[in-house]
Design an enzyme around this catalytic site. Structure first.
Site, PDB file in Angstrom:
ATOM      1  CB  SER A  48      -0.908  -0.001   1.240  1.00 38.75           C
ATOM      2  OG  SER A  48      -1.850   1.045   1.167  1.00 38.75           O
ATOM      3  CD  GLU A  49      -0.575   5.251  -3.637  1.00 33.30           C
ATOM      4  OE1 GLU A  49      -0.624   6.466  -3.848  1.00 33.30           O
ATOM      5  OE2 GLU A  49      -0.918   4.400  -4.465  1.00 33.30           O
ATOM      6  CG  ASN A  50      -1.378   3.998   3.113  1.00 32.29           C
ATOM      7  OD1 ASN A  50      -1.364   3.023   2.360  1.00 32.29           O
ATOM      8  ND2 ASN A  50      -2.085   3.992   4.230  1.00 32.29           N
TER       9      ASN A  50
END
Length: 219
Positions: A48-50
């Protein structure tokens, strides 16, 4: 057909593209559903890019942890062994070519593999997010979306909206079929048996080449 059923169908078909050991990033919306349909026993690492790797299936209702969310702000689960890190490391993974597959939605995609999925001029948008980095950095780019939008074409001869990236899309999966993007245009590789080839072409502005080994979509 109910839109939720359509999205589920698409997500299940996308899941068949994943391989054991893949590092996979899922865009917001429909793509996030793919994590729910990974075959049992297959080890896929969802990023997840976060800031974490080890994304699991959606949590059960009333069992959500508001502190664990994906890039779209949806509550998610983390599998045993999952790890958290900051945005610098997250985008180092993406830009460094360590993501095997990214699955994204689209406003438009065209026969050259161009993608527009972040902006409609005149409308408020939150920004591009990590989409540009993902499309360029991932080894394989899959577009998972409904084939049309209120009857309007989304698979075009040429994108009209501002591009996210050019010539980067590898595969388009919709409720109507599976389309491979090649240097020679779009090839229809699989078709939903509920539709005819004529139905799929009518719903597609770009010209489709029908694969000699055209098969039925199976989930």
């Amino acid at each position: 057909m109910d839109r939720n059923i359509i999205k589920e169908f698409i997500a299940k078909r996308v899941a068949k593209e994943l391989k054991d050991g893949d590092v996979v990033n899922l865009g917001i919306g429909l793509p996030t559903m793919v994590a729910n349909y990974v075959p049992e026993g297959m080890n896929v690492l969802f990023q997840s890019e976060n800031g974490f790797i080890g994304l699991g299936p959606a949590p059960l209702e009333s069992n959500e942890d508001p502190n664990i969310v994906n890039a779209g702000g949806q509550c998610v689960t983390v599998l045993p062994g999952g790890v958290f890190f900051d945005s610098a490391i997250s985008f180092g993974i993406i830009r460094g070519g360590h993501v095997d597959v990214t699955v994204l939605g689209a406003l438009e995609v065209d026969e050259k593999g161009n993608l527009a999925n972040w902006m409609i001029p005149g409308k408020m948008v939150p920004g591009m997010g990590g989409a540009m980095d993902l499309v360029v950095g991932a080894k394989k780019v899959i577009i998972a979306m409904e084939h049309t939008a209120k009857g309007n074409h989304k698979i075009l001869k040429e994108c009209k909206l501002p591009l996210t990236a050019a010539n980067e899309v590898n595969l388009i999966i919709t409720e109507m079929g599976v389309i491979e993007v090649t240097q020679n245009g779009l090839f229809l590789m699989e078709i939903n048996p509920n539709f005819t080839i004529e139905d799929v072409q009518k719903a597609t502005e770009a010209e489709l080449t029908i694969s000699e080994s055209l098969t039925k979509m199976e989930i």
